[in-house]
Design an enzyme around this catalytic site. Structure first.
Site, PDB file in Angstrom:
ATOM      1  N   ASP A 175      65.385  22.486  34.968  1.00 52.76           N
ATOM      2  CA  ASP A 175      65.022  22.298  36.374  1.00 52.76           C
ATOM      3  C   ASP A 175      64.009  21.168  36.502  1.00 52.76           C
ATOM      4  O   ASP A 175      63.708  20.471  35.528  1.00 52.76           O
ATOM      5  CB  ASP A 175      64.494  23.598  36.977  1.00 52.76           C
ATOM      6  CG  ASP A 175      63.146  24.017  36.407  1.00 52.76           C
ATOM      7  OD1 ASP A 175      62.837  23.621  35.266  1.00 52.76           O
ATOM      8  OD2 ASP A 175      62.400  24.751  37.090  1.00 52.76           O
ATOM      9  N   ASP A 229      60.745  24.047  33.077  1.00 51.22           N
ATOM     10  CA  ASP A 229      60.412  25.367  32.536  1.00 51.22           C
ATOM     11  C   ASP A 229      61.615  26.316  32.568  1.00 51.22           C
ATOM     12  O   ASP A 229      61.607  27.335  31.900  1.00 51.22           O
ATOM     13  CB  ASP A 229      59.195  25.989  33.230  1.00 51.22           C
ATOM     14  CG  ASP A 229      59.398  26.272  34.704  1.00 51.22           C
ATOM     15  OD1 ASP A 229      60.390  25.788  35.292  1.00 51.22           O
ATOM     16  OD2 ASP A 229      58.546  26.980  35.299  1.00 51.22           O
ATOM     17  N   ARG A 230      62.666  25.962  33.326  1.00 49.01           N
ATOM     18  CA  ARG A 230      63.865  26.799  33.371  1.00 49.01           C
ATOM     19  C   ARG A 230      64.980  26.167  32.546  1.00 49.01           C
ATOM     20  O   ARG A 230      64.956  24.964  32.271  1.00 49.01           O
ATOM     21  CB  ARG A 230      64.343  26.975  34.816  1.00 49.01           C
ATOM     22  CG  ARG A 230      63.337  27.712  35.658  1.00 49.01           C
ATOM     23  CD  ARG A 230      63.825  27.911  37.074  1.00 49.01           C
ATOM     24  NE  ARG A 230      62.755  28.514  37.858  1.00 49.01           N
ATOM     25  CZ  ARG A 230      62.923  29.424  38.806  1.00 49.01           C
ATOM     26  NH1 ARG A 230      64.130  29.845  39.107  1.00 49.01           N
ATOM     27  NH2 ARG A 230      61.894  29.912  39.454  1.00 49.01           N
TER      28      ARG A 230
END
Length: 583
Positions: A300, A304-305
């Site tokens: 993302d 962090d995703r």
């Protein structure tokens, strides 16, 4: 050396500056209002103890979205006026959220300084650009997001603020070039240190994973790889790690140039928004003539995703964290001595619970928000954790970490194929997932997001669902009226969490309907949007019978979906006949 003065500027409170689970997120036009950012930053300084501000070292960086460069200069000037000694900025203002956590925990300045916190400028997976979203959050000295005790203080301060401090005459710092710029103010020297965005993070990853074994996998002619940064900050790390360190082809990187507007896209790594990667991996609506790669992943905006894909195969985030936990000790050197425990957010499927039980590990179910995992990790209770919203991580930092998750999967693939790289067929992502289901059972799982719903209507729907919980017989009457083949509800509540570390209690964390066969329906209002309300509906069904774990997910869940929509009166309350996104 340039001298600066400190000014005290009068201001008045601005409504609506309550930080959500991941800081304050609003439209850019809101942040550009006079004093909007200034009020929030000063309120944060007031919420911290004096030793974490005066003479301290702070990190200020983010995902590079529109308005970041202006915000960095404002925060530098305010930090100087508030007595901060050093501000560390990633080159061009770029640092992924996990890299900020790593920098706080690992980096030591030339004079021995260590960071006590950070302002991270990101709205995560929300779109960027002049008409889109901006965000700011504060992380503490452990590298994790500020706990509720601090965010509540920040919010209280925003309601009473009368002035902010700023060094208005401090010239803008050139953040595109690495180096230290020094100034002198009323309290002495003030330094801005612009440093390489990737070095500390790459060094940390190399201490966790066996890069040599991953390199062997990536160099196998049978293994093909694709990584999509969706024009977010992950692009600043992808080339360094995957190409320079691990030897992947540069052509395997998609959209890896960070852009202020994420190339006009929505930097959310799911099957709806990562269109180019999804098509390349053979999961698009039209089948491409090209053979898809063996492994694909996306990040993302702030990296962090993560989303993990195999060839024509989607790995749910809930399965992903369970599979990483099940294989970590043998496949990842960092965990070779064993796992301390595992944890998941409440809406995440119970796939991790089954692994924890099987491996006799400590297990925790926490509210949504990474700070809850951080407490467990600081107390030495948790090694690996994850959320269904494409967040996975470990105790190497105090944030979820998208590139870490990709390296974890590559490590598992490398381990499973270490004797097989010259054989006929590699063990694939799909093979690993199906073997996991055969061992632990499968948690069929889907999430329906209703975005930008009228906030009043969303609250009414949630209130209705809570009221309904007072009579399980009435609930089961509704359930059986919709689908007689769905099990009875045996428990219904509003999730509440007592932190085993500090004893703090978090209430109103989501509405749960738990069925006697292990199925679950969860309803939550999300705090990550910038406008209206987002209702998230989570639907989960557990299947132990190995002959039934290969069904299509939406088909397997259709009866529960039907029950969830009728039970909640979703269309009646929201006017929506379909969700915005199905994951």
């Amino acid at each position: 050396m340039v001298m600066f003065k400190t000014s005290r500027v009068e201001t008045t409170p601005i409504d609506g500056q309550k930080p959500g689970t991941s800081g304050l997120r609003k439209k850019v036009k809101v942040f550009k209002q006079p004093n909007y950012l200034h009020n929030f930053v000063q309120s944060t300084f007031y919420a911290l103890t004096e030793q974490k501000v005066r003479g301290a070292t702070l990190v200020v960086s983010g995902d590079g979205r529109y308005f970041s460069k202006d915000a960095i200069q404002i925060i530098i000037k305010m930090a100087a006026a508030n007595g901060v000694r050093h501000v560390w900025v990633g080159q061009s203002g770029l640092l992924s959220t996990p890299a900020v956590s790593a920098v706080i925990r690992e980096r030591v300045g030339a004079d021995g300084a260590r960071a006590t916190g950070a302002f991270i400028l990101t709205a995560s997976h929300n779109p960027g650009g002049p008409t889109e979203d901006f965000g700011i959050k504060y992380n503490m000295e452990n590298g994790g997001p500020a706990p509720e005790g601090i965010t509540d203080k920040i919010f209280e301060n925003t309601k009473t603020i009368k002035e902010y401090l700023i060094a208005e005459d401090l010239p803008n710092v050139n953040i595109s070039s690495i180096g230290v710029t020094s100034f002198t103010g009323p309290e002495g020297r003030f330094d801005v240190d612009v440093f390489d965005s990737a070095s500390d993070y790459v060094k940390l990853m190399k201490s966790i994973f066996d890069f040599e074994s991953i390199q062997k996998l990536l160099s196998s002619p049978k293994f093909t790889f694709c990584y999509d940064a969706l024009h977010g900050v992950a692009g600043a790390y992808a080339k360094r790690i995957f190409v320079e360190e691990l030897g992947a082809q540069e052509s395997s990187l998609l959209n890896c140039t960070p852009k202020e507007d994420f190339g006009g896209g929505h930097p959310d790594p799911n099957l709806t928004y990562a269109k180019e990667l999804v098509a390349q991996m053979g999961l698009g609506k039209s089948n491409s003539a090209d053979e898809p790669p063996e492994f694909g992943a996306a990040a993302d905006g702030d990296a962090d995703r993560n989303m993990i894909l195999g060839k024509r195969f989607f790995v749910t985030p809930s399965d992903s964290v369970a599979i990483i936990a099940a294989n970590a000790v043998e496949a990842i050197p960092y965990f070779s001595a064993g796992l301390k425990g595992v944890a998941r957010s409440m809406p995440t499927s119970a796939a991790l619970d089954v692994v924890a039980k099987h491996l006799n590990l400590k297990f925790f179910e926490v509210p949504t928000g990474w700070k809850f995992f951080g407490n467990l990790m600081d107390a030495g209770l948790c090694s690996i954790c994850g959320e269904e919203s494409f967040g996975t991580g470990s105790d190497h930092i105090r944030e979820k970490d998208g590139i870490w998750a990709v390296l974890a999967w590559l490590s598992i693939l490398a381990y499973k194929n270490k004797e097989n790289l010259n054989g006929n067929k590699l063990v694939t992502v799909e093979d690993i997932v199906r073997k996991h289901w055969a061992t632990y059972g499968r948690h069929y799982y889907t999430r329906y997001d209703y975005e930008n719903v009228d906030a009043g209507a969303a609250k009414e729907l949630m209130a209705y669902l809570i009221k309904l919980q007072s009579s399980l017989s009435e609930v089961n009457q509704i359930v059986k009226g919709v689908r007689s083949d769905v099990a009875n509800v045996v428990h219904a509540d509003e999730f509440e969490y007592k932190d085993p570390v500090d004893g703090s209690i978090s209430k109103h964390q989501g509405i749960r309907y738990l069925f006697e066969d292990g199925s679950r329906l969860i309803f939550r209002l999300s705090g990550t949007g910038s406008e209206g309300a987002t209702i998230r509906l989570y639907i989960e069904q557990y299947e132990k019978d190995p002959s039934k774990t290969g069904r299509d997910s939406q088909e397997a869940l259709a009866p529960l979906v039907d029950v969830a929509l009728k039970l909640s009166k979703m269309q009646e309350f929201t006017g929506r006949s379909a969700p915005t996104v199905i994951t």
